[in-house]
Design an enzyme around this catalytic site. Sequence first.
Site, PDB file in Angstrom:
ATOM      1  N   GLY A  27       0.354  -7.743  -3.244  1.00  0.00           N
ATOM      2  CA  GLY A  27      -0.836  -7.743  -4.083  1.00  0.00           C
ATOM      3  C   GLY A  27      -2.097  -7.715  -3.249  1.00  0.00           C
ATOM      4  N   PRO A  28      -3.236  -7.437  -3.886  1.00  0.00           N
ATOM      5  CA  PRO A  28      -4.494  -7.249  -3.160  1.00  0.00           C
ATOM      6  C   PRO A  28      -5.302  -8.517  -2.906  1.00  0.00           C
ATOM      7  CG  PRO A  28      -4.795  -6.709  -5.462  1.00  0.00           C
ATOM      8  CD  PRO A  28      -3.345  -7.085  -5.293  1.00  0.00           C
ATOM      9  N   CYS A  29      -4.800  -9.676  -3.323  1.00  0.00           N
ATOM     10  CA  CYS A  29      -5.592 -10.903  -3.204  1.00  0.00           C
ATOM     11  C   CYS A  29      -4.918 -11.884  -2.252  1.00  0.00           C
ATOM     12  CB  CYS A  29      -5.769 -11.529  -4.588  1.00  0.00           C
ATOM     13  SG  CYS A  29      -4.208 -12.005  -5.371  1.00  0.00           S
ATOM     14  N   CYS A  51       4.959  -9.465   1.303  1.00  0.00           N
ATOM     15  CA  CYS A  51       3.546  -9.401   1.680  1.00  0.00           C
ATOM     16  C   CYS A  51       2.790 -10.589   1.065  1.00  0.00           C
ATOM     17  CB  CYS A  51       2.950  -8.047   1.312  1.00  0.00           C
ATOM     18  SG  CYS A  51       1.388  -7.718   2.162  1.00  0.00           S
ATOM     19  N   GLN A  92       3.245 -14.617   1.906  1.00  0.00           N
ATOM     20  CA  GLN A  92       2.162 -15.551   2.234  1.00  0.00           C
ATOM     21  C   GLN A  92       2.171 -16.732   1.270  1.00  0.00           C
ATOM     22  OE1 GLN A  92      -1.158 -12.897   1.878  1.00  0.00           O
ATOM     23  NE2 GLN A  92      -0.425 -11.605   3.559  1.00  0.00           N
ATOM     24  N   SER A 122      -4.011  -8.127   5.647  1.00  0.00           N
ATOM     25  CA  SER A 122      -5.095  -8.677   6.457  1.00  0.00           C
ATOM     26  C   SER A 122      -4.955 -10.192   6.597  1.00  0.00           C
ATOM     27  CB  SER A 122      -6.459  -8.332   5.844  1.00  0.00           C
ATOM     28  OG  SER A 122      -6.535  -8.817   4.524  1.00  0.00           O
ATOM     29  N   LEU A 123      -3.942 -10.771   5.952  1.00  0.00           N
ATOM     30  CA  LEU A 123      -3.675 -12.207   6.025  1.00  0.00           C
ATOM     31  C   LEU A 123      -2.276 -12.434   6.588  1.00  0.00           C
ATOM     32  CD1 LEU A 123      -4.916 -13.218   2.449  1.00  0.00           C
ATOM     33  CD2 LEU A 123      -6.199 -13.391   4.590  1.00  0.00           C
ATOM     34  N   HIS A 149       6.574  -4.397   4.384  1.00  0.00           N
ATOM     35  CA  HIS A 149       6.982  -3.777   3.122  1.00  0.00           C
ATOM     36  C   HIS A 149       8.332  -3.085   3.250  1.00  0.00           C
ATOM     37  CE1 HIS A 149       3.237  -4.153   0.693  1.00  0.00           C
ATOM     38  NE2 HIS A 149       2.764  -4.432   1.893  1.00  0.00           N
ATOM     39  N   GLU A 189       9.999  -1.914   0.937  1.00  0.00           N
ATOM     40  CA  GLU A 189      10.035  -0.856  -0.071  1.00  0.00           C
ATOM     41  C   GLU A 189       9.235   0.385   0.329  1.00  0.00           C
ATOM     42  OE1 GLU A 189       6.241  -2.984  -1.028  1.00  0.00           O
ATOM     43  OE2 GLU A 189       8.132  -3.448  -0.040  1.00  0.00           O
TER      44      GLU A 189
END
EC number: 4.1.3.27
Length: 196
Positions: A52-54, A80, A84, A130-131, A169, A171
């Site tokens: 996800g993007p957050c 991803c 986290q 990025s995390l 990833h 996938e």
Amino acid sequence: MLLLIDNYDSFTYNLVHYLGELGAELDVRRNDSLTVEEAMALRPEGIVLSPGPCDPDKAGICLPLIDAAAKAAVPLMGVCLGHQAIGQPFGGTVVRAPVPMHGKVDRMFHQGRGVLKDLPSPFRATRYHSLIVERATLPACLEVTGETEDGLIMALSHRELPIHGVQFHPESIESEHGHKILENFLNTTRRLETAA
């Protein structure tokens, strides 16, 4: 049935496709479309948390769902963002990666544990993040099962529970052994079915 939590990511349906190819029956729900209680009432054989993007704090029910899955010993895999998110409820910290990675193929080194069982080391995997879960804050209940050449955590597993995460990833078409990684997770759900 596997419950797949969609964290509003374009890679979610790649995961759905791969898992479907492996014979998994899936129920896909957005991270804000149900409560933890509703998710657990579905009695999933396993839970997958999508990319996800957050950051994990903004990923809907993901953090409390990890707690609920841990208490019920429901197998869980995070990819991803999902990876986290696994670090946080157990006491780890998610921090900015030294360098953001967007579509970089990197070598993953591992010892053949968790969802990386029976894979060659190293293998190529695609990174979009990025995390990262900070190694210095990783709690004793979690172990690093995969890393980059410079020591960044790329996979982790709970030492006692069927909970696994991968930062990369599996996938992605550029990643090697993606189906095998997901099959290894599915095998944890099938072992629990057999034991029941």
